[in-house]
Design a protein around this motif. Structure first.
Motif, mmCIF file in Angstrom:
data_model
loop_
_atom_site.group_PDB
_atom_site.id
_atom_site.type_symbol
_atom_site.label_atom_id
_atom_site.label_comp_id
_atom_site.label_asym_id
_atom_site.label_seq_id
_atom_site.Cartn_x
_atom_site.Cartn_y
_atom_site.Cartn_z
ATOM 1 N N ASP A 187 0.841 -1.212 0.000
ATOM 2 C CA ASP A 187 0.000 0.000 0.000
ATOM 3 C C ASP A 187 0.869 1.252 0.000
ATOM 4 N N ALA A 188 2.007 1.137 0.672
ATOM 5 C CA ALA A 188 2.885 2.319 0.739
ATOM 6 C C ALA A 188 4.281 1.907 1.180
ATOM 7 N N ILE A 189 5.213 2.793 0.946
ATOM 8 C CA ILE A 189 6.560 2.625 1.511
ATOM 9 C C ILE A 189 6.876 3.930 2.235
ATOM 10 N N PHE A 190 7.253 3.822 3.505
ATOM 11 C CA PHE A 190 7.619 5.025 4.266
ATOM 12 C C PHE A 190 9.141 5.090 4.352
ATOM 13 N N VAL A 191 9.684 6.247 4.028
ATOM 14 C CA VAL A 191 11.128 6.444 4.036
ATOM 15 C C VAL A 191 11.456 7.598 4.979
ATOM 16 N N SER A 192 12.573 7.454 5.676
ATOM 17 C CA SER A 192 13.028 8.535 6.560
ATOM 18 C C SER A 192 14.348 9.084 6.033
ATOM 19 N N ALA A 193 14.450 10.397 5.891
ATOM 20 C CA ALA A 193 15.730 10.987 5.466
ATOM 21 C C ALA A 193 16.602 11.202 6.704
ATOM 22 N N LYS A 194 17.924 11.269 6.483
ATOM 23 C CA LYS A 194 18.843 11.412 7.621
ATOM 24 C C LYS A 194 18.615 12.724 8.362
ATOM 25 N N ASP A 195 18.365 13.787 7.588
ATOM 26 C CA ASP A 195 18.059 15.084 8.214
ATOM 27 C C ASP A 195 17.046 15.834 7.360
ATOM 28 N N PHE A 196 16.492 16.884 7.960
ATOM 29 C CA PHE A 196 15.398 17.613 7.318
ATOM 30 C C PHE A 196 15.829 18.217 5.978
ATOM 31 N N ASN A 197 17.084 18.703 5.932
ATOM 32 C CA ASN A 197 17.558 19.372 4.710
ATOM 33 C C ASN A 197 17.786 18.412 3.549
ATOM 34 N N SER A 198 17.921 17.120 3.850
ATOM 35 C CA SER A 198 18.160 16.177 2.751
ATOM 36 C C SER A 198 16.877 15.544 2.235
#
Lengths: 417, 226
Positions: free
Chosen positions: A234-245
């Motif tokens: 249904d979805a893939i959730f991804v987290s970036a290392k920091d907000f700016n990236s």
């Protein structure tokens, strides 16, 4: 202190024309009331959305199968689905902190409430900033037991399965899609963790408090999916290392999915926390432009009232101004005395307006649910915007009558009848 | 030899009203000495108020000089003239000109708000005692009779210990009894050495002044020194 004593005249004059000054004070009360009632809820709602987006997870980029925000308003089935192998490509990208697949297996019904069974991995805990109240979060490997190990959302363990604890087992009926219909299958769950309450994520229908989380492979196995790569996520959730990236990672994900043959806005939709914040602030900034016109109209009425009243006051007190000049008042003394009078008048109105505004905004919370967003800090924020504007405009609009008063020739003013 | 406080040299004052020029003061030459008690008399429109306004720097002459302590008042800025009025001049008007929203004590204190002179709180009460209003300090002007209001105005004029007191028909709006009590206050002030210039129609006063200046059509037509 002697230099301030002259402003006693300004204060005493306010008591002099009670009816007229009451009307001016009333106009300032109304300005604060209308300003806080119009702007307060808008600030509150914006603050609520920004806060919930910020709390939605850790630098999250959400990729949904299909066109999540179809212009027709209905879900358009994709021609190519996100799957477990897609996750493995995304994991390799630069600036990735965590990746979690999301598979909504079905739902459980508890009276008139329901809870989703969500298959995912251990990284979902970091991405969605889920806090464990008790126990552990699901792992990355299938449990291979007769029970599916699960974490229960706050509402599930607190209300729907009230009294359940970790290490306890429960058998429930899971409703799953079956062709164009649904079917019910019995499922045995073992509770390994209880989740703390967390805010609902805007634009996502699944309430994170109404979910039962299981390892995605356990769910696949339970549903007899042998080839994991063929199961549509249904979805893939991804987290970036920091907000700016976030932005650069989002671009890389889009490029990767393109290489894998996915078409954006047809096979998948993508939105990040940053996009959501931008969207919210953009929508509200347009709304504020409209509200500012209304606010300017309200401000004009209170400003004009002080302008007219100060003109009348100056005209009425010509002889007094002449007397003050005769006994040594400078032009600047006359000017500041008129301004102080105007300022005190507006300040009285503003203070009363603030008190009444606070009471009314709190009373409205009993009638309108959205008014709950208008917290005390939002009321203070609203006042910090409107009150200085009202006070400054009252001073600005009083400047001209005050200037006229200061320019009066004392000998002419003393002859004035 | 008596010290000159203010000197008017060839002072003219011209007003323009409804496109016609009115010569309110015509070549006035006048020396005001220390301890002078001058009565300025003349028919209405003769220029009495204008003369007091020029001496008190409420108005500037069209031509001529007004010398105070070797300085020409006509050359001073508005701020300097305000300081001159605050510290050197005490005005008493025919219509009292009290601030109705302030009580007696506050009205008397008013000049001190605009002056750099330090005034001890005790002095406000002493002056109100001098004019006989010590018991009515918290009354508003409208609660007082005309005579009492004029006494407040005199107290206000005296509070900064001015060099000169300018009184414009101070008894003009009063009944004879009140006028008599105001007259007595001015005579007390004269006895204490105050310099007073008073525009008046009150002939009773003329027996007590040191000089009488007769004005007509803006010019001094006669001066009597007693």
């Amino acid at each position: 202190m002697r230099s301030l004593s002259k402003y006693r005249i300004s204060i005493s004059n306010i008591r002099r024309n009670k009816l007229r000054n009451s009307m001016v004070i009333l106009s300032f009360i109304l300005a604060v009331l209308l300003g806080s009632i119009i702007l307060g809820p808008v600030y509150g709602i914006q603050n609520y959305y920004v806060k919930t987006v910020n709390e939605a997870g850790f630098n999250v980029i959400a990729i949904f199968s299909g066109n999540f925000a179809s212009s027709s308003g209905s879900f358009v089935p994709p021609t190519k689905y996100l799957n477990i192998s897609t996750v493995s490509y995304i994991e390799k990208l630069e600036n990735v902190y965590a990746v979690a697949p999301v598979f909504l297996a079905g739902y459980f019904v508890f009276g008139n409430k329901s809870a989703y069974l969500v298959g995912t991995n251990s990284q979902m805990k970091q991405i969605a900033t889920l806090d464990i109240f008790k126990g552990n979060f699901v792992g990355d490997s299938p449990s291979n037991s007769q029970f599916i190990k699960v974490d229960l959302g706050y509402n599930v363990w607190n209300y729907l399965l009230k009294g359940i604890d970790v290490n306890q087992t429960v058998s429930l009926s899971l409703i799953i899609p079956y062709g164009y219909s649904y079917k019910t299958v019995d499922i045995s769950l073992k509770v390994i963790g209880l989740l703390k309450e967390r805010p609902k994520i805007p634009s996502i229908n699944v309430d994170p408090n109404n979910i039962i989380i299981a390892n995605i492979y356990d769910v696949f196995n339970f549903l007899n999916f042998t080839n994991y790569n063929l199961v549509p996520l249904d979805a893939i959730f991804v987290s970036a290392k920091d907000f700016n990236s976030i932005d650069s990672l989002e671009s890389n994900i889009i490029a990767t999915l393109k290489n894998l043959g996915f078409t954006k806005d047809k096979d998948y939709s993508i939105i990040s926390q940053k996009d959501a914040l931008y969207y919210i602030n953009n929508v509200f900034s347009q709304f504020y432009r409209f509200l500012n016109i209304i606010w300017a109209a309200i401000l004009s009425i209170s400003s004009l009232s002080i302008l007219i009243v100060m003109f009348i006051t100056v005209r009425e007190r010509y002889k007094e101004i002449g007397t003050l000049r005769a006994i040594g008042a400078r032009k600047i003394d006359v000017l500041t005395m008129i301004l102080v009078e105007a300022f005190v008048l507006s300040l009285i109105g503003v203070v009363i307006g603030m008190v009444l505004g606070y009471i009314i905004l709190n009373m409205l919370k009993f009638y309108y649910a959205f008014m709950q967003t208008v917290t005390d800090s939002i009321i203070i924020l609203t006042y910090s915007v409107i009150v200085p504007e009202i006070l400054v405009s009252s001073i600005v609009f009083s400047l001209y009558p005050a200037y006229i008063a200061s320019k009066v020739a004392p000998s002419v003013a003393l002859r004035y009848e | 030899m008596k010290k000159v406080i203010i000197e008017l040299k060839n002072v003219y004052k011209e007003y323009v009203t409804n496109y016609t020029k009115v010569l309110a003061l015509n070549d006035i030459n006048l020396k005001i000495y220390e301890n002078d008690f001058i009565a300025v008399v003349g028919p209405s429109g003769s220029g009495k108020t204008t003369l007091l306004n020029i001496i008190g720097a409420l108005d500037k002459p069209t031509k001529g000089k007004v010398i105070f302590k070797e300085q020409d008042l006509t050359e001073l800025s508005d701020k300097e003239l305000s300081k001159y009025r605050a510290e050197n001049v005490g005005f008493v008007f025919q219509t009292f000109n009290l601030i109705p929203s302030l009580n007696v004590l506050e009205n008397v204190k008013l000049p001190s708000y605009f002056s750099s002179k330090k005034i001890h709180e005790k002095k406000f009460y002493e002056i109100l005692d001098l004019v006989g209003l010590k018991e009515r300090i918290f009354h508003k002007p409208l609660q007082l009779s005309g005579g009492e209001q004029q006494k407040v105005a005199i107290a206000r004029a005296l509070i900064n210990d001015p060099v000169i007191i300018l009184a414009d028909e101070p008894t003009g709006n009063l009944d004879s009894k009140s006028a008599e009590s105001i007259l007595r206050i001015f005579l007390t002030l004269k006895e204490s050495g105050k310099t007073i210039v008073m525009a008046t129609h009150n002939l009773r006063l003329l027996d007590h002044v040191t000089r009488i200046i007769y004005l007509q059509d803006g010019a001094i037509i006669n001066e009597v020194i007693k």
